[in-house]
Design a protein around this motif. Structure first.
Motif, PDB file in Angstrom:
ATOM      1  N   LYS A   1     -10.740  -9.050 -20.260  1.00  0.00           N
ATOM      2  CA  LYS A   1     -11.246  -7.720 -20.598  1.00  0.00           C
ATOM      3  C   LYS A   1     -10.106  -6.764 -20.954  1.00  0.00           C
ATOM      4  CE  LYS A   1     -14.974  -6.363 -18.750  1.00  0.00           C
ATOM      5  NZ  LYS A   1     -16.036  -5.876 -17.870  1.00  0.00           N
ATOM      6  N   PHE A   2      -8.991  -6.830 -20.208  1.00  0.00           N
ATOM      7  CA  PHE A   2      -7.853  -5.964 -20.505  1.00  0.00           C
ATOM      8  C   PHE A   2      -7.249  -6.325 -21.858  1.00  0.00           C
ATOM      9  CE2 PHE A   2      -3.298  -4.651 -19.723  1.00  0.00           C
ATOM     10  CZ  PHE A   2      -3.531  -3.320 -19.995  1.00  0.00           C
ATOM     11  N   GLU A   3      -7.214  -7.615 -22.200  1.00  0.00           N
ATOM     12  CA  GLU A   3      -6.740  -8.023 -23.528  1.00  0.00           C
ATOM     13  C   GLU A   3      -7.606  -7.385 -24.610  1.00  0.00           C
ATOM     14  OE1 GLU A   3      -6.403 -12.265 -23.964  1.00  0.00           O
ATOM     15  OE2 GLU A   3      -5.170 -12.432 -22.152  1.00  0.00           O
ATOM     16  N   HIS A   4      -8.903  -7.331 -24.366  1.00  0.00           N
ATOM     17  CA  HIS A   4      -9.823  -6.685 -25.315  1.00  0.00           C
ATOM     18  C   HIS A   4      -9.507  -5.187 -25.418  1.00  0.00           C
ATOM     19  CE1 HIS A   4     -13.491  -5.886 -27.539  1.00  0.00           C
ATOM     20  NE2 HIS A   4     -13.781  -4.946 -26.650  1.00  0.00           N
ATOM     21  N   TYR A   5      -9.296  -4.534 -24.282  1.00  0.00           N
ATOM     22  CA  TYR A   5      -8.945  -3.109 -24.275  1.00  0.00           C
ATOM     23  C   TYR A   5      -7.671  -2.856 -25.084  1.00  0.00           C
ATOM     24  CZ  TYR A   5     -12.183  -2.397 -20.305  1.00  0.00           C
ATOM     25  OH  TYR A   5     -13.267  -2.322 -19.485  1.00  0.00           O
ATOM     26  N   GLN A   6      -6.705  -3.743 -24.964  1.00  0.00           N
ATOM     27  CA  GLN A   6      -5.423  -3.561 -25.647  1.00  0.00           C
ATOM     28  C   GLN A   6      -5.559  -3.571 -27.163  1.00  0.00           C
ATOM     29  OE1 GLN A   6      -3.345  -6.804 -23.746  1.00  0.00           O
ATOM     30  NE2 GLN A   6      -2.202  -5.399 -22.443  1.00  0.00           N
ATOM     31  N   GLN A   7      -6.620  -4.147 -27.682  1.00  0.00           N
ATOM     32  CA  GLN A   7      -6.832  -4.209 -29.122  1.00  0.00           C
ATOM     33  C   GLN A   7      -7.306  -2.874 -29.705  1.00  0.00           C
ATOM     34  OE1 GLN A   7      -5.758  -7.016 -30.600  1.00  0.00           O
ATOM     35  NE2 GLN A   7      -5.256  -7.577 -28.495  1.00  0.00           N
ATOM     36  N   SER A   8      -7.799  -1.997 -28.854  1.00  0.00           N
ATOM     37  CA  SER A   8      -8.274  -0.693 -29.312  1.00  0.00           C
ATOM     38  C   SER A   8      -7.083   0.227 -29.563  1.00  0.00           C
ATOM     39  CB  SER A   8      -9.192  -0.063 -28.256  1.00  0.00           C
ATOM     40  OG  SER A   8      -9.501   1.264 -28.629  1.00  0.00           O
ATOM     41  N   GLU A   9      -6.895   0.614 -30.822  1.00  0.00           N
ATOM     42  CA  GLU A   9      -5.751   1.458 -31.172  1.00  0.00           C
ATOM     43  C   GLU A   9      -5.837   2.854 -30.567  1.00  0.00           C
ATOM     44  OE1 GLU A   9      -4.816   1.445 -35.319  1.00  0.00           O
ATOM     45  OE2 GLU A   9      -5.144  -0.718 -35.471  1.00  0.00           O
ATOM     46  N   SER A  10      -7.038   3.331 -30.316  1.00  0.00           N
ATOM     47  CA  SER A  10      -7.191   4.690 -29.788  1.00  0.00           C
ATOM     48  C   SER A  10      -7.026   4.757 -28.270  1.00  0.00           C
ATOM     49  CB  SER A  10      -8.550   5.269 -30.176  1.00  0.00           C
ATOM     50  OG  SER A  10      -9.589   4.507 -29.588  1.00  0.00           O
ATOM     51  N   LEU A  11      -7.138   3.619 -27.600  1.00  0.00           N
ATOM     52  CA  LEU A  11      -7.013   3.605 -26.142  1.00  0.00           C
ATOM     53  C   LEU A  11      -5.545   3.722 -25.744  1.00  0.00           C
ATOM     54  CD1 LEU A  11      -8.743   3.317 -23.581  1.00  0.00           C
ATOM     55  CD2 LEU A  11      -8.280   0.877 -23.663  1.00  0.00           C
TER      56      LEU A  11
END
Length: 79
Positions: free
Chosen positions: A16-26
């Motif tokens: 899930k954190f790997e997925h979060y890391q893909q968000s440029e705005s996060l």
């Protein structure tokens, strides 16, 4: 902010954190282990890499993106 439950902690901090890391705005992700009441704050730095930010649970988590410090005393006062 994400509260990591014992049965989902590995998934939350892994896939899930790997997925979060893909968000440029996060820019920040705060995981909280409710059983240990321990925080893990990750922040994207100027080089666009993620780093762990030291958090003093007695003081709170400095959330730059929303310009506040999350108080763990307040968060857990009714738990």
């Amino acid at each position: 902010m994400r509260s990591a439950q014992p049965n989902t902690a590995a998934h939350d901090l892994g896939e899930k954190f790997e997925h979060y890391q893909q968000s440029e705005s996060l820019r920040e992700v705060l995981f909280i282990d409710p059983e240990r009441r321990s925080p893990q704050l990750y922040r994207r730095n100027a080089a666009q890499s993620w780093e762990i930010v030291p958090v003093d649970a007695a003081v709170g988590a400095p959330l730059e993106r929303v310009n506040m410090t999350l108080s763990f005393a307040t968060l857990f006062e009714n738990v």
